[in-house]
Design a protein around this motif. Structure first.
Motif, PDB file in Angstrom:
ATOM      1  N   GLN A  26       0.553  -0.994   0.015  1.00 45.45           N
ATOM      2  CA  GLN A  26      -0.147   0.074  -0.129  1.00 45.45           C
ATOM      3  C   GLN A  26       0.637   1.238   0.451  1.00 45.45           C
ATOM      4  O   GLN A  26       1.456   1.335   0.665  1.00 45.45           O
ATOM      5  N   PRO A  27       0.483   2.503  -1.005  1.00 43.37           N
ATOM      6  CA  PRO A  27       1.405   3.416  -0.391  1.00 43.37           C
ATOM      7  C   PRO A  27       1.125   4.254   0.767  1.00 43.37           C
ATOM      8  O   PRO A  27       0.336   4.471   1.637  1.00 43.37           O
ATOM      9  N   ASN A  28       2.609   4.751   1.190  1.00 42.67           N
ATOM     10  CA  ASN A  28       2.995   5.681   2.164  1.00 42.67           C
ATOM     11  C   ASN A  28       1.916   7.281   1.960  1.00 42.67           C
ATOM     12  O   ASN A  28       1.760   7.605   1.177  1.00 42.67           O
ATOM     13  N   VAL A  29       1.495   7.643   2.967  1.00 42.81           N
ATOM     14  CA  VAL A  29       0.936   8.982   2.909  1.00 42.81           C
ATOM     15  C   VAL A  29       1.010   9.424   3.799  1.00 42.81           C
ATOM     16  O   VAL A  29       1.393   9.443   4.635  1.00 42.81           O
ATOM     17  N   LEU A  30       1.782  11.065   4.439  1.00 43.00           N
ATOM     18  CA  LEU A  30       1.684  11.207   4.814  1.00 43.00           C
ATOM     19  C   LEU A  30       0.285  12.803   5.109  1.00 43.00           C
ATOM     20  O   LEU A  30       0.521  13.254   4.190  1.00 43.00           O
ATOM     21  N   LEU A  31      -0.380  13.077   6.395  1.00 41.50           N
ATOM     22  CA  LEU A  31      -1.051  14.022   6.650  1.00 41.50           C
ATOM     23  C   LEU A  31      -0.392  14.418   7.237  1.00 41.50           C
ATOM     24  O   LEU A  31       0.022  14.631   8.526  1.00 41.50           O
ATOM     25  N   LEU A  32      -1.673  16.106   6.662  1.00 45.55           N
ATOM     26  CA  LEU A  32      -1.207  16.829   7.705  1.00 45.55           C
ATOM     27  C   LEU A  32      -2.095  17.731   7.923  1.00 45.55           C
ATOM     28  O   LEU A  32      -2.276  18.668   6.539  1.00 45.55           O
ATOM     29  N   LEU A  33      -2.876  18.146   8.881  1.00 39.90           N
ATOM     30  CA  LEU A  33      -3.696  18.980   8.886  1.00 39.90           C
ATOM     31  C   LEU A  33      -4.603  20.531   9.849  1.00 39.90           C
ATOM     32  O   LEU A  33      -2.692  20.545   9.953  1.00 39.90           O
ATOM     33  N   PRO A  34      -4.836  20.771   9.983  1.00 43.85           N
ATOM     34  CA  PRO A  34      -4.308  22.641  10.749  1.00 43.85           C
ATOM     35  C   PRO A  34      -4.630  22.388  12.027  1.00 43.85           C
ATOM     36  O   PRO A  34      -4.280  21.447  12.463  1.00 43.85           O
ATOM     37  N   LYS A  35      -3.818  23.158  12.521  1.00 46.34           N
ATOM     38  CA  LYS A  35      -4.213  23.517  13.785  1.00 46.34           C
ATOM     39  C   LYS A  35      -5.092  23.441  15.084  1.00 46.34           C
ATOM     40  O   LYS A  35      -5.441  23.594  16.431  1.00 46.34           O
ATOM     41  N   THR A  36      -6.564  23.299  13.969  1.00 48.65           N
ATOM     42  CA  THR A  36      -7.407  22.446  15.052  1.00 48.65           C
ATOM     43  C   THR A  36      -7.307  20.951  14.647  1.00 48.65           C
ATOM     44  O   THR A  36      -6.613  20.048  14.216  1.00 48.65           O
ATOM     45  N   LYS A  37      -8.469  20.482  15.386  1.00 51.30           N
ATOM     46  CA  LYS A  37      -8.452  18.469  15.102  1.00 51.30           C
ATOM     47  C   LYS A  37      -9.148  18.646  13.660  1.00 51.30           C
ATOM     48  O   LYS A  37      -9.287  17.454  13.083  1.00 51.30           O
ATOM     49  N   GLY A  38      -9.538  19.928  12.632  1.00 53.54           N
ATOM     50  CA  GLY A  38      -9.380  19.036  11.071  1.00 53.54           C
ATOM     51  C   GLY A  38     -10.546  19.313  10.803  1.00 53.54           C
ATOM     52  O   GLY A  38     -12.070  19.557  11.983  1.00 53.54           O
ATOM     53  N   PRO A  39     -11.781  19.394   9.845  1.00 55.54           N
ATOM     54  CA  PRO A  39     -13.246  20.219   9.055  1.00 55.54           C
ATOM     55  C   PRO A  39     -14.008  19.089   9.688  1.00 55.54           C
ATOM     56  O   PRO A  39     -12.481  17.332   9.865  1.00 55.54           O
ATOM     57  N   ILE A  40     -14.979  18.545   9.435  1.00 56.13           N
ATOM     58  CA  ILE A  40     -15.761  18.048   9.954  1.00 56.13           C
ATOM     59  C   ILE A  40     -16.238  16.917   8.625  1.00 56.13           C
ATOM     60  O   ILE A  40     -15.535  16.774   7.825  1.00 56.13           O
TER      61      ILE A  40
END
Length: 128
Positions: A26-40
């Motif tokens: 499976q491919p590798n993914v780096l997830l970078l979210l904002p300073k909040t918990k992220g969108p709904i």
């Protein structure tokens, strides 16, 4: 002599969840979210990614809550991206995708610049 602590000098202090290369096919993914918990809906989105990819998530909120920096320390997006890139050296040679949203897109842009040879795709999400 200054004793200021900067994030780019301490990549081992960054908070990550998951990792690359666990599910070999499976491919590798780096997830970078904002300073909040992220969108709904982010929980469902992350579950979908985890089910189909090796997910490495950088937690900017948890990193800052560690309190290892003075309130006056300047940790720009570029210095955070440098620290993340240093932490990624652990997976040297592994190709990955970046998915980012909001301030995570600033991080993603700098990380792409620093790791161009390892990057397969940069996906910058805007949900508005």
């Amino acid at each position: 002599m200054t004793t200021e602590k900067h994030l780019c000098d301490m990549p081992e202090k960054l908070v990550f969840r998951g990792g690359f290369g666990f599910k070999k096919k499976q491919p590798n993914v780096l997830l970078l979210l904002p300073k909040t918990k992220g969108p709904i809906g982010i929980k469902n989105f992350k579950k979908l990614i985890k089910d189909n990819f090796n997910l490495l998530e950088y937690d900017d909120i948890a990193t800052e809550k560690l309190g290892i920096f003075n309130i006056t320390d300047v940790n720009s997006l570029e210095s955070k991206a440098l620290a993340i890139s240093s932490a990624l050296e652990k997976w040297k040679g592994i190709k990955f995708h970046i998915i980012c949203h909001s301030t995570g897109c600033g991080l993603g842009t700098f990380i792409t610049k620093q790791n161009f040879g390892m990057l397969r795709m940069l996906c910058m999400l805007d949900l508005f």
